[in-house]
Scaffold this motif. Structure first.
Motif, PDB file in Angstrom:
ATOM      1  N   LEU A   1     -20.580  17.202  39.923  1.00  0.00           N
ATOM      2  CA  LEU A   1     -21.787  17.717  40.532  1.00  0.00           C
ATOM      3  C   LEU A   1     -21.318  18.787  41.194  1.00  0.00           C
ATOM      4  O   LEU A   1     -20.228  18.943  42.099  1.00  0.00           O
ATOM      5  N   ASN A   2     -21.846  20.397  41.034  1.00  0.00           N
ATOM      6  CA  ASN A   2     -21.364  21.270  41.487  1.00  0.00           C
ATOM      7  C   ASN A   2     -22.051  21.416  42.975  1.00  0.00           C
ATOM      8  O   ASN A   2     -23.028  20.721  43.110  1.00  0.00           O
ATOM      9  N   GLU A   3     -21.895  22.572  43.608  1.00  0.00           N
ATOM     10  CA  GLU A   3     -22.538  22.793  44.967  1.00  0.00           C
ATOM     11  C   GLU A   3     -23.910  23.216  44.769  1.00  0.00           C
ATOM     12  O   GLU A   3     -24.565  23.041  45.937  1.00  0.00           O
ATOM     13  N   ILE A   4     -24.495  23.280  43.522  1.00  0.00           N
ATOM     14  CA  ILE A   4     -25.775  23.442  43.479  1.00  0.00           C
ATOM     15  C   ILE A   4     -26.382  22.460  42.954  1.00  0.00           C
ATOM     16  O   ILE A   4     -27.607  22.542  42.221  1.00  0.00           O
ATOM     17  N   ASN A   5     -25.936  21.365  42.761  1.00  0.00           N
ATOM     18  CA  ASN A   5     -26.423  19.905  42.378  1.00  0.00           C
ATOM     19  C   ASN A   5     -26.510  20.124  40.821  1.00  0.00           C
ATOM     20  O   ASN A   5     -27.318  19.166  40.161  1.00  0.00           O
ATOM     21  N   TYR A   6     -26.002  20.714  39.994  1.00  0.00           N
ATOM     22  CA  TYR A   6     -25.968  20.879  38.670  1.00  0.00           C
ATOM     23  C   TYR A   6     -24.595  20.123  37.927  1.00  0.00           C
ATOM     24  O   TYR A   6     -23.400  20.267  38.729  1.00  0.00           O
ATOM     25  N   CYS A   7     -24.762  19.605  36.885  1.00  0.00           N
ATOM     26  CA  CYS A   7     -23.656  18.805  36.296  1.00  0.00           C
ATOM     27  C   CYS A   7     -22.684  19.627  35.523  1.00  0.00           C
ATOM     28  O   CYS A   7     -23.400  20.272  34.681  1.00  0.00           O
ATOM     29  N   GLU A   8     -21.296  19.563  35.793  1.00  0.00           N
ATOM     30  CA  GLU A   8     -20.384  20.500  35.139  1.00  0.00           C
ATOM     31  C   GLU A   8     -20.426  20.044  33.593  1.00  0.00           C
ATOM     32  O   GLU A   8     -20.166  21.028  32.603  1.00  0.00           O
ATOM     33  N   VAL A   9     -20.790  18.873  33.395  1.00  0.00           N
ATOM     34  CA  VAL A   9     -20.694  18.202  31.880  1.00  0.00           C
ATOM     35  C   VAL A   9     -21.761  18.878  31.423  1.00  0.00           C
ATOM     36  O   VAL A   9     -21.378  19.529  30.015  1.00  0.00           O
ATOM     37  N   ILE A  10     -22.882  19.051  31.622  1.00  0.00           N
ATOM     38  CA  ILE A  10     -24.128  19.805  30.957  1.00  0.00           C
ATOM     39  C   ILE A  10     -23.780  21.288  30.775  1.00  0.00           C
ATOM     40  O   ILE A  10     -23.906  21.812  29.827  1.00  0.00           O
ATOM     41  N   ILE A  11     -23.169  21.726  31.727  1.00  0.00           N
ATOM     42  CA  ILE A  11     -22.832  23.463  31.886  1.00  0.00           C
ATOM     43  C   ILE A  11     -21.814  23.554  30.841  1.00  0.00           C
ATOM     44  O   ILE A  11     -22.047  24.604  30.125  1.00  0.00           O
ATOM     45  N   HIS A  12     -20.936  23.121  30.847  1.00  0.00           N
ATOM     46  CA  HIS A  12     -19.750  23.344  30.099  1.00  0.00           C
ATOM     47  C   HIS A  12     -19.544  22.530  28.781  1.00  0.00           C
ATOM     48  O   HIS A  12     -19.005  23.445  27.688  1.00  0.00           O
ATOM     49  N   ILE A  13     -20.095  21.523  28.557  1.00  0.00           N
ATOM     50  CA  ILE A  13     -19.913  20.912  27.224  1.00  0.00           C
ATOM     51  C   ILE A  13     -21.163  20.368  26.690  1.00  0.00           C
ATOM     52  O   ILE A  13     -21.116  19.846  25.474  1.00  0.00           O
ATOM     53  N   GLY A  14     -22.229  20.313  27.344  1.00  0.00           N
ATOM     54  CA  GLY A  14     -23.651  19.812  26.925  1.00  0.00           C
ATOM     55  C   GLY A  14     -24.059  18.698  27.254  1.00  0.00           C
ATOM     56  O   GLY A  14     -23.299  17.685  27.527  1.00  0.00           O
ATOM     57  N   GLU A  15     -25.373  18.538  27.300  1.00  0.00           N
ATOM     58  CA  GLU A  15     -25.999  17.477  27.625  1.00  0.00           C
ATOM     59  C   GLU A  15     -25.900  16.150  26.657  1.00  0.00           C
ATOM     60  O   GLU A  15     -25.668  15.149  27.203  1.00  0.00           O
ATOM     61  N   ALA A  16     -25.276  16.445  25.375  1.00  0.00           N
ATOM     62  CA  ALA A  16     -25.092  15.373  24.679  1.00  0.00           C
ATOM     63  C   ALA A  16     -23.872  14.549  25.206  1.00  0.00           C
ATOM     64  O   ALA A  16     -23.513  13.564  24.476  1.00  0.00           O
ATOM     65  N   CYS A  17     -23.026  15.240  26.067  1.00  0.00           N
ATOM     66  CA  CYS A  17     -21.649  14.648  26.209  1.00  0.00           C
ATOM     67  C   CYS A  17     -21.874  13.716  27.395  1.00  0.00           C
ATOM     68  O   CYS A  17     -20.772  13.331  28.196  1.00  0.00           O
ATOM     69  N   LEU A  18     -22.935  13.640  27.964  1.00  0.00           N
ATOM     70  CA  LEU A  18     -22.933  12.829  29.044  1.00  0.00           C
ATOM     71  C   LEU A  18     -22.922  11.296  28.916  1.00  0.00           C
ATOM     72  O   LEU A  18     -23.105  10.858  27.600  1.00  0.00           O
ATOM     73  N   SER A  19     -22.292  10.492  29.886  1.00  0.00           N
ATOM     74  CA  SER A  19     -22.478   8.935  29.518  1.00  0.00           C
ATOM     75  C   SER A  19     -23.618   8.273  29.505  1.00  0.00           C
ATOM     76  O   SER A  19     -24.720   8.887  29.710  1.00  0.00           O
ATOM     77  N   LYS A  20     -23.591   7.326  28.777  1.00  0.00           N
ATOM     78  CA  LYS A  20     -24.834   6.489  28.834  1.00  0.00           C
ATOM     79  C   LYS A  20     -25.451   6.453  30.062  1.00  0.00           C
ATOM     80  O   LYS A  20     -26.594   6.407  29.927  1.00  0.00           O
ATOM     81  N   THR A  21     -24.610   6.023  31.095  1.00  0.00           N
ATOM     82  CA  THR A  21     -25.307   5.855  32.340  1.00  0.00           C
ATOM     83  C   THR A  21     -26.104   6.938  32.760  1.00  0.00           C
ATOM     84  O   THR A  21     -27.113   6.928  33.285  1.00  0.00           O
ATOM     85  N   CYS A  22     -25.450   8.017  32.607  1.00  0.00           N
ATOM     86  CA  CYS A  22     -25.976   9.452  33.336  1.00  0.00           C
ATOM     87  C   CYS A  22     -27.230   9.860  32.198  1.00  0.00           C
ATOM     88  O   CYS A  22     -28.110  10.429  32.824  1.00  0.00           O
ATOM     89  N   ASN A  23     -27.077   9.459  30.915  1.00  0.00           N
ATOM     90  CA  ASN A  23     -28.161   9.891  30.071  1.00  0.00           C
ATOM     91  C   ASN A  23     -29.140   9.156  30.309  1.00  0.00           C
ATOM     92  O   ASN A  23     -30.394   9.732  30.227  1.00  0.00           O
ATOM     93  N   ASN A  24     -29.117   7.878  30.551  1.00  0.00           N
ATOM     94  CA  ASN A  24     -30.217   6.907  30.594  1.00  0.00           C
ATOM     95  C   ASN A  24     -31.085   6.728  31.892  1.00  0.00           C
ATOM     96  O   ASN A  24     -32.296   6.706  32.085  1.00  0.00           O
ATOM     97  N   TYR A  25     -30.333   7.052  33.158  1.00  0.00           N
ATOM     98  CA  TYR A  25     -31.023   6.893  34.444  1.00  0.00           C
ATOM     99  C   TYR A  25     -32.023   7.984  34.640  1.00  0.00           C
ATOM    100  O   TYR A  25     -31.443   9.269  34.108  1.00  0.00           O
TER     101      TYR A  25
END
Length: 148
Positions: free
Chosen positions: A85-109
């Motif tokens: 989580l960066n300083e403006i509450n955005y996920c670096e995973v989504i920013i740099h490698i894409g939403e498809a790369c989120l874990s199941k936990t992060c993708n489902n919640y």
């Protein structure tokens, strides 16, 4: 013979998207965030510099592992926040490698699924401020759809 599963869900369920700008309290703070084995392995092998740097201290194997679904854990930083989580509450995973790369936990919640015989009820957990806003502050009466 297989039973046909019916799905009951509020109309807003399939429209839900995480919106850090509207988030009052991030789900990326103070919770134990587990990650599935496939996501764990992809993060460990990731060569994208920002993700690779975060993974060094921010991801480890889960010592209380029960199965492949909670194989790894995200190590919260000193402030109790997910290191992705960066300083403006955005996920670096989504920013740099894409939403498809989120874990199941992060993708489902905050999605929640309950089964009762042949009925699957789907909804959103009210611990998510954006989901609570969608459900509780919507001026229209809550409507449901049934999918068969």
């Amino acid at each position: 013979m297989c039973k046909e599963i019916r799905i009951l869900q509020p109309l807003y369920y399939k429209e839900f998207k995480c919106d850090p700008k509207r988030c009052v309290e991030s789900c990326c703070e103070r919770w134990k965030i587990t990650i599935d084995k496939d996501t764990y392995n992809s993060y460990i092998k990731c060569e994208e510099p920002t993700i690779k740097n975060i993974v060094k201290k921010g991801v480890s194997k889960n010592n209380e592992v029960h199965d492949d679904e909670d194989f790894g854990v995200i190590n919260l930083n000193q402030e109790g926040r997910c290191p992705f989580l960066n300083e403006i509450n955005y996920c670096e995973v989504i920013i740099h490698i894409g939403e498809a790369c989120l874990s199941k936990t992060c993708n489902n919640y905050p999605r929640a699924i309950f089964m009762l015989d042949d009925l699957m009820e789907r909804g959103l957990q009210m611990s998510c401020s954006v989901a609570a806003e969608e459900a509780l502050l919507n001026e229209k009466p809550m409507e449901f759809e049934e999918i068969t």
